[in-house]
Scaffold this motif. Structure first.
Motif, short mmCIF file in Angstrom:
data_model
loop_
_atom_site.label_atom_id
_atom_site.label_comp_id
_atom_site.label_asym_id
_atom_site.label_seq_id
_atom_site.Cartn_x
_atom_site.Cartn_y
_atom_site.Cartn_z
N ILE A 87 0.89 -1.16 0.00
CA ILE A 87 0.00 0.00 0.00
C ILE A 87 0.93 1.21 0.00
CG2 ILE A 87 -1.75 1.31 1.27
CD1 ILE A 87 -2.68 -1.40 2.48
N TYR A 88 0.69 2.11 -0.93
CA TYR A 88 1.56 3.28 -1.09
C TYR A 88 0.90 4.54 -0.56
CZ TYR A 88 4.16 0.23 -4.24
OH TYR A 88 4.87 -0.82 -4.76
N SER A 89 1.74 5.50 -0.19
CA SER A 89 1.25 6.82 0.20
C SER A 89 1.09 7.65 -1.07
CB SER A 89 2.26 7.48 1.14
OG SER A 89 3.52 7.57 0.50
N PHE A 90 0.45 8.81 -0.93
CA PHE A 90 0.26 9.68 -2.09
C PHE A 90 1.59 10.11 -2.72
CE2 PHE A 90 -4.03 10.30 -0.30
CZ PHE A 90 -4.78 10.09 -1.44
N ASP A 91 2.66 10.16 -1.92
CA ASP A 91 3.97 10.51 -2.49
C ASP A 91 4.78 9.27 -2.88
OD1 ASP A 91 4.74 9.67 0.05
OD2 ASP A 91 5.47 11.62 0.70
N GLY A 92 4.12 8.11 -2.96
CA GLY A 92 4.73 6.93 -3.57
C GLY A 92 5.54 6.01 -2.68
N ARG A 93 5.50 6.21 -1.35
CA ARG A 93 6.27 5.34 -0.45
C ARG A 93 5.43 4.15 0.01
NH1 ARG A 93 7.68 9.28 4.05
NH2 ARG A 93 5.75 10.19 3.31
N ASN A 94 6.09 3.00 0.19
CA ASN A 94 5.43 1.79 0.68
C ASN A 94 5.28 1.93 2.21
OD1 ASN A 94 4.80 -0.78 1.65
ND2 ASN A 94 6.22 -1.83 0.29
N ILE A 95 4.05 2.02 2.68
CA ILE A 95 3.82 2.25 4.12
C ILE A 95 4.25 1.06 4.98
CG2 ILE A 95 1.96 3.90 3.73
CD1 ILE A 95 -0.03 1.66 4.57
N MET A 96 4.35 -0.12 4.37
CA MET A 96 4.73 -1.31 5.13
C MET A 96 6.24 -1.34 5.43
SD MET A 96 1.90 -2.80 5.67
CE MET A 96 2.07 -4.53 6.03
N THR A 97 7.03 -0.64 4.62
CA THR A 97 8.49 -0.68 4.80
C THR A 97 9.09 0.68 5.15
OG1 THR A 97 8.80 -0.38 2.42
CG2 THR A 97 8.76 -2.65 3.24
N ASP A 98 8.41 1.77 4.87
CA ASP A 98 8.97 3.10 5.09
C ASP A 98 8.93 3.48 6.57
OD1 ASP A 98 8.93 6.18 5.18
OD2 ASP A 98 9.44 5.75 3.09
N PRO A 99 10.04 4.00 7.11
CA PRO A 99 10.12 4.36 8.53
C PRO A 99 9.27 5.59 8.94
CG PRO A 99 12.15 4.98 7.41
CD PRO A 99 11.33 4.21 6.42
N SER A 100 8.70 6.30 7.97
CA SER A 100 7.84 7.43 8.30
C SER A 100 6.60 7.00 9.07
CB SER A 100 7.39 8.16 7.03
OG SER A 100 8.52 8.66 6.34
N TRP A 101 6.25 5.72 8.94
CA TRP A 101 5.13 5.14 9.70
C TRP A 101 5.72 4.06 10.60
CZ3 TRP A 101 5.14 6.04 4.48
CH2 TRP A 101 4.26 7.03 4.02
N PRO A 102 6.24 4.45 11.78
CA PRO A 102 6.89 3.46 12.65
C PRO A 102 5.91 2.38 13.14
CG PRO A 102 6.80 5.61 13.72
CD PRO A 102 6.31 5.80 12.32
N GLN A 103 4.65 2.76 13.34
CA GLN A 103 3.65 1.77 13.76
C GLN A 103 2.81 1.42 12.54
OE1 GLN A 103 2.39 4.39 17.17
NE2 GLN A 103 2.36 2.42 18.20
N LYS A 104 2.85 0.17 12.15
CA LYS A 104 2.16 -0.29 10.94
C LYS A 104 0.71 -0.64 11.29
CE LYS A 104 6.15 0.07 8.97
NZ LYS A 104 6.48 1.31 8.26
N VAL A 105 -0.03 0.39 11.71
CA VAL A 105 -1.41 0.23 12.18
C VAL A 105 -2.24 1.29 11.48
CG1 VAL A 105 -2.92 0.30 14.21
CG2 VAL A 105 -0.59 -0.58 14.43
N ILE A 106 -3.44 0.93 11.02
CA ILE A 106 -4.33 1.92 10.39
C ILE A 106 -5.54 2.19 11.27
CG2 ILE A 106 -3.66 1.27 8.03
CD1 ILE A 106 -6.71 0.16 7.93
N TRP A 107 -5.93 3.45 11.34
CA TRP A 107 -7.20 3.82 11.99
C TRP A 107 -8.35 3.42 11.09
CZ3 TRP A 107 -6.87 4.95 16.82
CH2 TRP A 107 -5.87 5.78 17.35
N HIS A 108 -9.49 2.99 11.67
CA HIS A 108 -10.69 2.78 10.86
C HIS A 108 -11.99 3.07 11.62
CE1 HIS A 108 -11.46 -1.21 12.63
NE2 HIS A 108 -10.19 -1.53 12.38
#
Length: 171
Positions: A87-108
């Motif tokens: 799953i990519y961010s709008f700026d093209g980074r993979n949220i599963m591997t990119d350190p910008s999202w240290p917690q791999k959890v989504i709000w819903h």
């Protein structure tokens, strides 16, 4: 329909629909994007137009299939997806591997069927108070709608869904 993450994690106090709209515009995407969240106005399951819920696949920014269609996310299995499809961010980074999202959890803020959980959606996504709770899903479970409760002070991933498909009449 594209499922895309916001470029940064957010606590429970967010203007998520506006963020989705703004980041999609900045990325040059012309469709309308809404937050992948239940809100005080709408259950998550109804964010996508009725006419687009059954026949359009849910894909990542590169067109790889995450779900066969919108309805398949809400069949009660917690939105099971293939964790090997990024799953990519709008700026093209993979949220599963990119350190910008240290917690791999989504709000819903939803049940496994996409219905809003009023007690667990950070006061309609208006508070980051430690004592307030929000429903979220650790992505390592391979589910978008896993049923875990977290403090709204956490900074988690926010997903956006393209909520209306507009075909190009020139094609």
């Amino acid at each position: 329909l594209h499922l895309v993450a916001l470029n940064l994690p957010f606590s429970g106090d967010m203007r998520a629909d506006f963020q989705c709209f703004q980041q999609a515009q900045l990325a040059g995407l012309t469709s309308t994007y809404r937050a992948f969240l239940s809100s005080h106005l709408q259950d998550l399951a109804t964010v996508v137009r009725k006419t687009d819920r059954y026949h359009l696949p849910i894909v990542n920014l590169k067109g790889e299939i995450l779900f066969n269609n919108w309805e398949s996310i809400f069949n009660g299995n917690g939105g099971q997806f293939n964790i090997h499809v990024p799953i990519y961010s709008f700026d093209g980074r993979n949220i599963m591997t990119d350190p910008s999202w240290p917690q791999k959890v989504i709000w819903h803020g939803s049940t496994a069927n996409g219905i809003r959980l009023v007690s667990n959606y950070c006061e309609a996504w208006h508070t980051a108070d430690t004592g307030a709770m929000g429903q979220a899903s650790p992505l390592k479970t391979g589910k978008l709608l896993d049923q875990k409760v977290y403090s709204c002070s956490n900074q988690f991933i926010v997903l956006c869904i393209e909520n209306s498909f507009v075909s190009d009449p020139q094609r």
